[in-house]
Write an enzyme that holds these catalytic residues in place. Structure first.
Site, PDB file in Angstrom:
ATOM      1  N   LYS A   7     116.819  95.239  57.344  1.00  0.00           N
ATOM      2  CA  LYS A   7     115.844  96.337  57.139  1.00  0.00           C
ATOM      3  C   LYS A   7     114.887  96.397  58.333  1.00  0.00           C
ATOM      4  CE  LYS A   7     112.080  95.531  54.559  1.00  0.00           C
ATOM      5  NZ  LYS A   7     110.780  95.789  55.227  1.00  0.00           N
ATOM      6  N   ASN A   8     114.403  95.240  58.760  1.00  0.00           N
ATOM      7  CA  ASN A   8     113.359  95.224  59.786  1.00  0.00           C
ATOM      8  C   ASN A   8     113.896  95.432  61.196  1.00  0.00           C
ATOM      9  OD1 ASN A   8     111.586  94.951  57.747  1.00  0.00           O
ATOM     10  ND2 ASN A   8     111.255  92.747  58.013  1.00  0.00           N
ATOM     11  N   ARG A  54      96.484  95.779  56.277  1.00  0.00           N
ATOM     12  CA  ARG A  54      97.509  95.720  57.337  1.00  0.00           C
ATOM     13  C   ARG A  54      96.892  96.365  58.577  1.00  0.00           C
ATOM     14  NH1 ARG A  54     102.666  94.847  55.072  1.00  0.00           N
ATOM     15  NH2 ARG A  54     103.493  94.607  57.149  1.00  0.00           N
ATOM     16  N   ASP A  63     108.491  86.223  55.183  1.00  0.00           N
ATOM     17  CA  ASP A  63     109.244  87.045  54.218  1.00  0.00           C
ATOM     18  C   ASP A  63     110.129  86.183  53.324  1.00  0.00           C
ATOM     19  OD1 ASP A  63     109.822  89.805  56.538  1.00  0.00           O
ATOM     20  OD2 ASP A  63     108.051  89.114  55.458  1.00  0.00           O
ATOM     21  N   ARG A  82     113.233  98.557  48.122  1.00  0.00           N
ATOM     22  CA  ARG A  82     112.737  98.832  49.474  1.00  0.00           C
ATOM     23  C   ARG A  82     113.538  98.015  50.500  1.00  0.00           C
ATOM     24  NH1 ARG A  82     106.739  97.920  50.489  1.00  0.00           N
ATOM     25  NH2 ARG A  82     107.601  98.495  52.505  1.00  0.00           N
ATOM     26  N   CYS A 113      98.543  97.493  52.024  1.00  0.00           N
ATOM     27  CA  CYS A 113      99.726  97.458  51.161  1.00  0.00           C
ATOM     28  C   CYS A 113      99.550  96.256  50.249  1.00  0.00           C
ATOM     29  CB  CYS A 113     100.994  97.349  51.991  1.00  0.00           C
ATOM     30  SG  CYS A 113     101.258  95.679  52.590  1.00  0.00           S
TER      31      CYS A 113
HETATM   32  C1  EPZ Z   1     106.780  92.910  60.217  1.00  0.00           C
HETATM   33  O1  EPZ Z   1     105.570  93.463  59.733  1.00  0.00           O
HETATM   34  C2  EPZ Z   1     107.773  93.015  59.068  1.00  0.00           C
HETATM   35  N1  EPZ Z   1     107.960  94.434  58.715  1.00  0.00           N
HETATM   36  C3  EPZ Z   1     107.240  92.251  57.861  1.00  0.00           C
HETATM   37  O2  EPZ Z   1     108.241  92.302  56.852  1.00  0.00           O
HETATM   38  C4  EPZ Z   1     107.045  90.790  58.270  1.00  0.00           C
HETATM   39  O3  EPZ Z   1     106.481  90.088  57.177  1.00  0.00           O
HETATM   40  C5  EPZ Z   1     106.108  90.708  59.476  1.00  0.00           C
HETATM   41  O4  EPZ Z   1     106.640  91.514  60.555  1.00  0.00           O
HETATM   42  C6  EPZ Z   1     105.945  89.291  59.981  1.00  0.00           C
HETATM   43  O5  EPZ Z   1     107.194  88.771  60.313  1.00  0.00           O
HETATM   44  C7  EPZ Z   1     108.792  95.190  59.478  1.00  0.00           C
HETATM   45  O6  EPZ Z   1     109.367  94.728  60.448  1.00  0.00           O
HETATM   46  C8  EPZ Z   1     108.978  96.609  59.035  1.00  0.00           C
HETATM   47  P1  EPZ Z   1     102.914  91.674  62.111  1.00  0.00           P
HETATM   48  P2  EPZ Z   1     104.345  93.731  60.770  1.00  0.00           P
HETATM   49  O7  EPZ Z   1     102.349  92.791  62.903  1.00  0.00           O
HETATM   50  O8  EPZ Z   1     104.873  94.204  62.042  1.00  0.00           O
HETATM   51  C9  EPZ Z   1      98.288  90.879  61.597  1.00  0.00           C
HETATM   52  C10 EPZ Z   1     109.097  92.565  54.690  1.00  0.00           C
HETATM   53  O9  EPZ Z   1     108.890  91.918  53.664  1.00  0.00           O
HETATM   54  N2  EPZ Z   1      98.100  92.046  62.478  1.00  0.00           N
HETATM   55  O10 EPZ Z   1     103.715  90.606  62.801  1.00  0.00           O
HETATM   56  O11 EPZ Z   1     103.323  94.534  60.072  1.00  0.00           O
HETATM   57  C11 EPZ Z   1      98.801  91.302  60.223  1.00  0.00           C
HETATM   58  O12 EPZ Z   1      97.716  91.683  59.390  1.00  0.00           O
HETATM   59  C12 EPZ Z   1     107.936  92.941  55.603  1.00  0.00           C
HETATM   60  O13 EPZ Z   1     110.225  92.934  55.123  1.00  0.00           O
HETATM   61  C13 EPZ Z   1      96.822  92.338  62.963  1.00  0.00           C
HETATM   62  O14 EPZ Z   1      95.865  91.649  62.657  1.00  0.00           O
HETATM   63  O15 EPZ Z   1     103.809  92.225  60.921  1.00  0.00           O
HETATM   64  C14 EPZ Z   1      99.485  90.078  59.730  1.00  0.00           C
HETATM   65  O16 EPZ Z   1      98.503  89.204  59.156  1.00  0.00           O
HETATM   66  C15 EPZ Z   1     106.595  92.523  55.019  1.00  0.00           C
HETATM   67  N3  EPZ Z   1      96.659  93.422  63.756  1.00  0.00           N
HETATM   68  C16 EPZ Z   1     100.034  89.432  61.001  1.00  0.00           C
HETATM   69  O17 EPZ Z   1      99.336  90.039  62.098  1.00  0.00           O
HETATM   70  C17 EPZ Z   1      97.706  94.234  64.115  1.00  0.00           C
HETATM   71  O18 EPZ Z   1      97.499  95.205  64.869  1.00  0.00           O
HETATM   72  C18 EPZ Z   1     101.530  89.665  61.190  1.00  0.00           C
HETATM   73  O19 EPZ Z   1     101.710  91.035  61.269  1.00  0.00           O
HETATM   74  C19 EPZ Z   1      98.988  93.924  63.619  1.00  0.00           C
HETATM   75  C20 EPZ Z   1      99.165  92.821  62.802  1.00  0.00           C
END
Ligand code: EPZ
Length: 417
Positions: A22-23, A121, A306, A398, A116
Site C-alpha cells: 500500500k505504502n 500528523r 506499522d 484501507r 488521524c
Molecule cells: C508513512 O507515513 C506511512 N504511510 C505510515 O504507514 C508509516 O507508519 C509511517 O510512514 C512511518 O513508517 C504511508 O506511506 C502512506 P512519517 P508518514 O512522515 O509519511 C512525524 C500505515 O499503517 N512527522 O515518517 O506520515 C510524524 O508525526 C501507515 O500503513 C513530523 O513531525 O510517516 C510521525 O510522528 C500509518 N512532521 C513521524 O514523523 C512531518 O512533516 C513519522 O512520520 C512529517 C512527519
C-alpha cells in the site's frame, strides 16, 4: 456496517501470496502526474486507500482504470491543480500529491490533511522543504495555497527526522527542478526505493534511494513506464503473527527477505523456525511462543511502527513479559484496550506498553479504531477461544486486500458479514 466473525483456535496451514505494498502504491500513483502520458502498475492491491487516490487522480482530470491487480493511469489530460476538502479528508497521506502537482502545474491548492487515528500528523517537514525549494506556501483557513513563481529551486535539504512522506514529497518535487537536489537524513524505507525505481524507469535521475543521502538530478521530461509494486512487508508481518499465535506452519509467496530485516529476528526469538527459498518464506511456529522481550519501533531498517500492533497481538499469548516502545507515533496503542477485552494483560505507560503473556484469550465483541489495530484484533481473534466479533472493518480495508479471504485459504474460520 460490515463486521468480521472469527471462531478461534484453528491452526493455519498452506501458502499465500503477499499483496503489493500500500505504502508503495500511493506515492507511485501520485508520481504518475509527473509523466504526461500512460503508466502501467502491476501488483497493485485492491484497497480503499488506493481507491481514494484514484478518485483524486480522476478529479484532477487523469484517467485511471483497474483490471484485477493492474492499474493503468493516463495523466495526459490533467486539468486541475487543486484537491477538494472531502477528498483530502478521506486520506491524510494525500499530502503526497502536493509536490507533484506543483512540479507539473506550477501551483497547487489543497486543504490541510489534519490528524488521524494515530494522533496529530504534522506536515512541517514537508512544508519547510518545499519552501526551501522556492515554493511560496500560504496557509490560511485550513487550506494550503502554493505557487512556484520561478520553478523548482534545487536545494540541499537536511531532514530533522527521516520522515517517509517528506522524503517522498521532496523527491517528487525535485525530479523536474532545474538542477540537483540533495536530501540528507532521508527515510530509507523500501517504499522510497520502489518510488525511486519507478521514477528512474520514467527517465528521472535519482541515486542513493534507500540510504540516508538521496541525490536527485532534475530532468526536463518524464514518460510513463510499466512497474511492478514491491510486496507489502507489513502484511507479511501480519500473516507471520497470525501463524505464530496459532502454532501454525505457513508459507508466504512473494516476500523480499531484506525488507523484513528487523521483523524475522523477533519471530525467531519467539521460537519460530523460518526458512527462505525462491522468494518464499516458511514460518513454523512452536506450540507456545516465548516472549521476544523488547520491541522498539524505529525508522527503517529498525522495527516498523506499522507492525507493532499485529506483533503485539501475537505476544499476548507468549510466555513472559514483552516490552514495546513506540517511538514513531504519539498514540498508536488504541488496540490495547480491545486486546485486553479478549483477555490479554497489557499495560500502557506513555510510549511504553507492557504485555504479560497469558495462556488463553477468549472471544468477545471488539472494535477496530485504526488500520493496524484492526489487523491486531484479527490476529488475537484467530487464537481466542470461542467467537470474536470485530467492528470497524472499514479500517482494515484501507490496507489489507481481501484479508479474510486470504486467511480462509489458510484454514481460518473467519467471515465478513
Ligand atoms: C508513512 O507515513 C506511512 N504511510 C505510515 O504507514 C508509516 O507508519 C509511517 O510512514 C512511518 O513508517 C504511508 O506511506 C502512506 P512519517 P508518514 O512522515 O509519511 C512525524 C500505515 O499503517 N512527522 O515518517 O506520515 C510524524 O508525526 C501507515 O500503513 C513530523 O513531525 O510517516 C510521525 O510522528 C500509518 N512532521 C513521524 O514523523 C512531518 O512533516 C513519522 O512520520 C512529517 C512527519
Amino acid at each position: 456496517m460490515a463486521k468480521l466473525l472469527i471462531s478461534g483456535g484453528k491452526r493455519l496451514n498452506g501458502e499465500v501470496k503477499v499483496q503489493g505494498s500500500k505504502n508503495s502504491t500511493l506515492p507511485i500513483l501520485a508520481a504518475t502526474i509527473l509523466c504526461e502520458d500512460e503508466s502501467v502498475l502491476f501488483n497493485c492491491p485492491k484497497l480503499t486507500d488506493v481507491d481514494a487516490t484514484i478518485r483524486i487522480l480522476r478529479y484532477l482530470g487523469c484517467k485511471a482504470s483497474r483490471s484485477d491487480s493492474t492499474l493503468v493511469v493516463d495523466t495526459t489530460d490533467m486539468t486541475r491543480s487543486d484537491i477538494p476538502h472531502d477528498l483530502m479528508r478521506e486520506m491524510r497521506s494525500s499530502i503526497i500529491f502536493l509536490g507533484v502537482i506543483i512540479a507539473r502545474c506550477g501551483k497547487a491548492k489543497m486543504s490541510l490533511p489534519g490528524g488521524c487515528e494515530l494522533g496529530p500528523r504534522p506536515i512541517d517537514l514537508h512544508l519547510s522543504a518545499l519552501r526551501q525549494m522556492g515554493i511560496e506556501i500560504n496557509e490560511e483557513h485550513g487550506e494550503l495555497e502554493c505557487v512556484a513563481p520561478s520553478g523548482i529551486k534545487p536545494s540541499k535539504i537536511a531532514l530533522s527526522f527521516p520522515s517517509v512522506g517528506a522524503t517522498e514529497n521532496i523527491m517528487l518535487t525535485a525530479v523536474k527542478a532545474n538542477g540537483t537536489t540533495i536530501i540528507t537524513n532521508a527515510a530509507k524505507e523500501p517504499e522510497i526505493t520502489d518510488l525511486a525505481d519507478f521514477l528512474n524507469s520514467c527517465g528521472a535521475r535519482i541515486s542513493g534511494a534507500g540510504e540516508s543521502t538521496i541525490i536527485i538530478e532534475g530532468v526536463q521530461k518524464l514518460s510513463g513506464c510499466s512497474h511492478s509494486i514491491i510486496p507489502d512487508r507489513i502484511v507479511a508481518a501480519t500473516l507471520m503473527s497470525a501463524a505464530a499465535i496459532t502454532s501454525s506452519k505457513i508459507t508466504l509467496d512473494g516476500v523480499i527477505l531484506s525488507h523484513l530485516g528487523a521483523i524475522t529476528p523477533v519471530f525467531e526469538n519467539c521460537g519460530c523456525e523460518l526458512s527462505f527459498k525462491e522468494g518464499k518464506l516458511t514460518l513454523d511456529a512452536p506450540y507456545r511462543l516465548r516472549s521476544p522481550k523488547l520491541i522498539r519501533t524505529m525508522p527503517y531498517p529498525g522495527f516498523p511502527t506499522d507492525a507493532q500492533a499485529p506483533v503485539m497481538a501475537m505476544t499476548c499469548k507468549a510466555s513472559g513479559l514483552t516490552v514495546f516502545v513506540e517511538n514513531i507515533f504519539e498514540s498508536r496503542y488504541k488496540h490495547v484496550d480491545e486486546l485486553n477485552r479478549l483477555g490479554a494483560n497489557i499495560k500502557v505507560e506513555g510510549k511504553i506498553a507492557l504485555v504479560d503473556g497469558v495462556r488463553h484469550l477468549s472471544g468477545a465483541k471488539v472494535r477496530a479504531l485504526d488500520l493496524r489495530g484492526a489487523a491486531a484484533l484479527i490476529v488475537a481473534g484467530l487464537s481466542s477461544q470461542g467467537h470474536t466479533e470485530i467492528l470497524g472493518v472499514r479500517y482494515l480495508e484501507r490496507g489489507y486486500d481481501d484479508f479474510e479471504v486470504v486467511l480462509q485459504s489458510l484454514g481460518a474460520d473467519i467471515k465478513k458479514i
